[in-house]
Design a protein around this motif. Structure first.
Motif, PDB file in Angstrom:
ATOM      1  N   VAL A 242      35.268  33.446  49.140  1.00  0.00           N
ATOM      2  CA  VAL A 242      35.287  34.766  48.486  1.00  0.00           C
ATOM      3  C   VAL A 242      34.245  34.814  47.380  1.00  0.00           C
ATOM      4  CG1 VAL A 242      37.686  35.312  49.037  1.00  0.00           C
ATOM      5  CG2 VAL A 242      37.169  34.047  46.942  1.00  0.00           C
ATOM      6  N   HIS A 243      33.813  36.027  47.090  1.00  0.00           N
ATOM      7  CA  HIS A 243      32.767  36.259  46.087  1.00  0.00           C
ATOM      8  C   HIS A 243      33.132  37.556  45.359  1.00  0.00           C
ATOM      9  CE1 HIS A 243      28.276  36.103  44.980  1.00  0.00           C
ATOM     10  NE2 HIS A 243      28.738  37.214  44.427  1.00  0.00           N
ATOM     11  N   PRO A 244      34.109  37.512  44.441  1.00  0.00           N
ATOM     12  CA  PRO A 244      34.523  38.747  43.761  1.00  0.00           C
ATOM     13  C   PRO A 244      33.562  39.123  42.623  1.00  0.00           C
ATOM     14  CG  PRO A 244      36.291  37.102  43.838  1.00  0.00           C
ATOM     15  CD  PRO A 244      35.008  36.400  44.157  1.00  0.00           C
ATOM     16  N   HIS A 245      33.335  40.419  42.499  1.00  0.00           N
ATOM     17  CA  HIS A 245      32.678  40.962  41.310  1.00  0.00           C
ATOM     18  C   HIS A 245      33.744  41.495  40.360  1.00  0.00           C
ATOM     19  CE1 HIS A 245      28.206  40.963  42.090  1.00  0.00           C
ATOM     20  NE2 HIS A 245      28.704  40.427  43.190  1.00  0.00           N
ATOM     21  N   ASN A 246      33.318  42.095  39.269  1.00  0.00           N
ATOM     22  CA  ASN A 246      34.254  42.380  38.178  1.00  0.00           C
ATOM     23  C   ASN A 246      34.180  43.836  37.717  1.00  0.00           C
ATOM     24  OD1 ASN A 246      36.259  41.200  36.459  1.00  0.00           O
ATOM     25  ND2 ASN A 246      34.810  41.277  34.751  1.00  0.00           N
ATOM     26  N   ASP A 247      33.875  44.754  38.641  1.00  0.00           N
ATOM     27  CA  ASP A 247      33.686  46.153  38.248  1.00  0.00           C
ATOM     28  C   ASP A 247      34.933  46.760  37.620  1.00  0.00           C
ATOM     29  OD1 ASP A 247      30.906  46.998  39.715  1.00  0.00           O
ATOM     30  OD2 ASP A 247      32.022  45.536  40.892  1.00  0.00           O
ATOM     31  N   ARG A 248      36.104  46.355  38.070  1.00  0.00           N
ATOM     32  CA  ARG A 248      37.358  46.866  37.501  1.00  0.00           C
ATOM     33  C   ARG A 248      37.917  45.937  36.423  1.00  0.00           C
ATOM     34  NH1 ARG A 248      40.740  50.262  40.708  1.00  0.00           N
ATOM     35  NH2 ARG A 248      42.501  48.984  40.050  1.00  0.00           N
ATOM     36  N   GLY A 249      37.212  44.839  36.156  1.00  0.00           N
ATOM     37  CA  GLY A 249      37.704  43.884  35.175  1.00  0.00           C
ATOM     38  C   GLY A 249      38.791  42.978  35.712  1.00  0.00           C
ATOM     39  N   THR A 250      38.932  42.924  37.046  1.00  0.00           N
ATOM     40  CA  THR A 250      40.006  42.105  37.627  1.00  0.00           C
ATOM     41  C   THR A 250      39.455  41.054  38.596  1.00  0.00           C
ATOM     42  OG1 THR A 250      40.369  43.780  39.352  1.00  0.00           O
ATOM     43  CG2 THR A 250      41.737  43.914  37.388  1.00  0.00           C
ATOM     44  N   GLY A 251      38.205  40.643  38.397  1.00  0.00           N
ATOM     45  CA  GLY A 251      37.612  39.646  39.280  1.00  0.00           C
ATOM     46  C   GLY A 251      38.393  38.341  39.309  1.00  0.00           C
ATOM     47  N   ILE A 252      38.891  37.900  38.152  1.00  0.00           N
ATOM     48  CA  ILE A 252      39.673  36.657  38.091  1.00  0.00           C
ATOM     49  C   ILE A 252      40.930  36.787  38.940  1.00  0.00           C
ATOM     50  CG2 ILE A 252      41.026  35.166  36.579  1.00  0.00           C
ATOM     51  CD1 ILE A 252      38.087  34.810  36.117  1.00  0.00           C
ATOM     52  N   ALA A 253      41.659  37.898  38.761  1.00  0.00           N
ATOM     53  CA  ALA A 253      42.892  38.096  39.522  1.00  0.00           C
ATOM     54  C   ALA A 253      42.589  38.190  41.015  1.00  0.00           C
ATOM     55  CB  ALA A 253      43.603  39.359  39.039  1.00  0.00           C
ATOM     56  N   CYS A 254      41.493  38.858  41.381  1.00  0.00           N
ATOM     57  CA  CYS A 254      41.136  38.950  42.805  1.00  0.00           C
ATOM     58  C   CYS A 254      40.911  37.561  43.393  1.00  0.00           C
ATOM     59  CB  CYS A 254      39.880  39.801  42.974  1.00  0.00           C
ATOM     60  SG  CYS A 254      40.180  41.582  42.914  1.00  0.00           S
ATOM     61  N   ALA A 255      40.189  36.722  42.674  1.00  0.00           N
ATOM     62  CA  ALA A 255      39.907  35.378  43.183  1.00  0.00           C
ATOM     63  C   ALA A 255      41.187  34.559  43.307  1.00  0.00           C
ATOM     64  CB  ALA A 255      38.909  34.676  42.280  1.00  0.00           C
ATOM     65  N   GLU A 256      42.054  34.614  42.287  1.00  0.00           N
ATOM     66  CA  GLU A 256      43.280  33.814  42.324  1.00  0.00           C
ATOM     67  C   GLU A 256      44.199  34.272  43.459  1.00  0.00           C
ATOM     68  OE1 GLU A 256      43.681  32.284  37.736  1.00  0.00           O
ATOM     69  OE2 GLU A 256      44.614  34.196  38.247  1.00  0.00           O
ATOM     70  N   LEU A 257      44.332  35.582  43.627  1.00  0.00           N
ATOM     71  CA  LEU A 257      45.177  36.077  44.709  1.00  0.00           C
ATOM     72  C   LEU A 257      44.554  35.793  46.074  1.00  0.00           C
ATOM     73  CD1 LEU A 257      46.718  37.305  42.364  1.00  0.00           C
ATOM     74  CD2 LEU A 257      46.911  39.440  43.662  1.00  0.00           C
ATOM     75  N   ALA A 258      43.225  35.826  46.153  1.00  0.00           N
ATOM     76  CA  ALA A 258      42.557  35.497  47.415  1.00  0.00           C
ATOM     77  C   ALA A 258      42.823  34.047  47.811  1.00  0.00           C
ATOM     78  CB  ALA A 258      41.057  35.753  47.293  1.00  0.00           C
ATOM     79  N   LEU A 259      42.861  33.149  46.824  1.00  0.00           N
ATOM     80  CA  LEU A 259      43.185  31.753  47.123  1.00  0.00           C
ATOM     81  C   LEU A 259      44.614  31.625  47.636  1.00  0.00           C
ATOM     82  CD1 LEU A 259      41.461  29.972  44.088  1.00  0.00           C
ATOM     83  CD2 LEU A 259      40.713  29.951  46.482  1.00  0.00           C
TER      84      LEU A 259
END
Length: 553
Positions: A242-259
């Protein structure tokens, strides 16, 4: 605000996932981290890195323990191409580090990319990308679903033809803007690529699924990743990335949930640099695992040195409130927070003494501090003393309001020690003038122990500097070095070596005008210290600061 102009993501992407397992999962080990600072992050800089900065950044990542690094876009930049060739022709990369190179899905670009990696002994990943979302297909590429699928497969065929025979080369495909692409279409394209490249456990293919533009809550991205995880063909021959960006300020959460949803690999930048609001922040992700008792497999034990290097290479300062690394993240301005932390630290020491367990091995449970600052090479006590002094005398505030001097946070910490000692000795509160006099004594005054600047000249081609040290004059003439670097070189040739770690410019506003004030953080021997220089010009103030740093102690 015209919110009616925007469509919710569920109206654009119909995800056929009705039952999900990711909410019941837990993160128990680190993924494969892949920093893209040298490619994606570098593209997002106002001034992209020169070869020296690029090499320094790469060496930092290797020292931290990264085992896969995306090093550039060799078909788009001569600097990137030359850097890949440097890796091929030297031992810059340890044998166990995988080198990733990036290319668009076009034959001529793929050819140049393959040419760049010839001779590299390390494992290599050739990373091909194409945007697949409807708006990109229609507005940017002007292609139908079928036409774009043909283009992607043609690029995959080119990669296979040009590099498929190389045993140490593997392949990666990114459907850019995956998170806005129809699930059935992106699944078909990815399956076609893994079939073409014959993905297998012995030679896996990386499928990287970017949230190129964040457009939904993190649970939606997790659903998209789980859908792919559960439905991909040749799943045992795929490394799901995965390669999340942070446009909504939730890139960290996206990556953790993707894992949690099945991803095995995360691309991002060490402190979240990247286009717009940035790529996902690998440091925060890794240290979030550390704070949960999971080994992040990356070494952040000297986070200030990491920050200094990243700031130097990017030309961007890390925000003081940035998680884990910011200068203020272990500072409590509230008296109640300070009291709780002091009590927690005391209780930690008492438990260690009572149990005979080393403090560094004892379970950490100090209020307001999710991790022990010592894990990151920091000391909480040094920071809180500054805060206590700020509460009484307002050190930084008084210097700024009284003299216009803005101190970097780390210099505030250093100066607070001198203020603390002076206040303890004198037993009196310090005024702005007292603080300035103490600042000058601590950082500006060098007496007769500092080298003297005899002469300097600077033109477009050369810098010439003469200094007098212990009565002997030393001259250095150089091409390609800045004035400050030239001064450091002549001092080194004279036997006085210092390494400037950071340089900050401010001013001293007094009377009818202002003087330039240069503040430098430097390493001399094993010690990291600060010095300052004051002059009418910025250059001479910088010279004065370096000469003061070179004084005899």
């Amino acid at each position: 605000m015209p919110s009616h102009r925007y469509r919710p993501v569920h109206d654009r992407v119909d995800l056929p996932l009705t039952e999900r397992t990711w909410p019941q999962q837990r993160l128990t080990r680190a993924p494969l981290w892949v920093p893209v600072d040298l490619r994606d992050g570098n593209q997002a800089l106002a001034e992209p890195m020169d070869p020296a900065r690029k090499r320094r950044f790469f060496e930092l990542m290797i020292a931290m323990g990264y085992k896969e690094v995306e090093v550039g876009y060799p078909s788009a930049s001569q600097t990137d191409y030359d850097f890949v060739r440097l890796i091929a022709e030297t031992d810059l990369a340890p044998d166990d580090v995988t080198i990733v190179v990036f290319t668009a899905a076009r034959r001529d670009l793929i050819e140049r990319t393959v040419a760049s990696v010839r001779g590299i002994r390390n494992p290599v990943v050739i990373h091909v990308y194409t945007a697949t979302a409807p708006t990109w297909r229609e507005v940017v590429l002007g292609r139908s679903r079928g036409d774009l699928a043909d283009l992607i497969l043609a690029a995959g065929t080119d990669v296979l033809e040009l590099a498929g025979h190389l045993p140490h080369v593997r392949f990666e495909f990114s459907p850019e803007v995956f998170n806005l692409t129809e699930p059935d279409y992106v699944l078909d394209v990815c399956d076609a690529m893994t079939a073409l490249w014959d993905a297998s456990p012995e030679r896996p293919v990386i499928l990287n699924l970017p949230a190129t533009v964040e457009i939904a809550t993190p649970n939606v991205y997790a659903d998209q990743i789980e859908y792919m995880h559960r439905n991909l063909a040749r799943r045992d021959g795929v490394i799901l990335s995965v390669h999340p960006h942070n446009d909504r300020g939730t890139g960290i959460a996206c990556a953790e949930l993707a894992l949690l949803a099945g991803a095995q690999r995360v691309e991002g930048c060490i402190f979240g640099n990247g286009e717009r609001t940035g790529n996902v922040d690998i440091a925060t992700l890794a240290l979030n695992l550390h704070a949960q008792g999971v080994d992040p497999m990356i070494d952040f034990s000297d986070i200030d040195e990491i920050r200094r290097t990243v700031e130097y290479c990017n030309g961007i300062e890390v925000h003081p409130r940035h998680p884990y690394v910011g200068d203020l993240v272990h500072t409590a301005f509230s008296g109640t927070h300070q009291d709780a932390i002091r009590k927690g630290m005391a209780e930690h020491r008492e438990r260690a003494a009572a149990t005979g367990i080393d403090e560094r091995d004892l379970e950490w449970r100090v209020p307001y501090l999710p991790v022990d600052p010592a894990d990151l090479g920091r000391s909480y006590d040094a920071v809180i003393r500054v805060n206590s002094q700020s509460g009484k005398g307002g050190i930084a505030y008084l210097l700024e309001t009284g003299f216009g001097v803005e101190l970097p946070r780390r210099m505030q910490i250093d100066f607070a020690r001198a203020v603390q000692q002076h206040a303890d000795a004198e037993g009196a509160e310090l005024s702005a003038s007292d603080l300035w006099a103490l600042f000058a004594q601590t950082y500006l005054d060098a007496g007769d122990t500092a080298p003297a600047l005899v002469h300097y000249s600077v033109d477009d081609a050369h810098t010439e500097i003469t200094v007098r040290l212990d009565g002997v004059e030393h001259t250095h003439r150089a091409a390609g070095l800045g004035p400050v670097e030239s001064l450091i070189s002549v001092l080194a040739a004279a036997g006085t070596e210092i390494e400037v770690l950071s340089l900050h410019q401010t001013s001293v506003e007094a009377g009818g005008g202002s003087d330039a004030l240069t503040l430098i953080e430097y390493r001399r021997g094993a010690n990291v210290e600060w010095a300052a220089g004051r002059a009418r010009s910025v250059l001479e103030a910088s010279f004065a600061a370096v000469l003061r740093a070179a004084r005899r102690h």
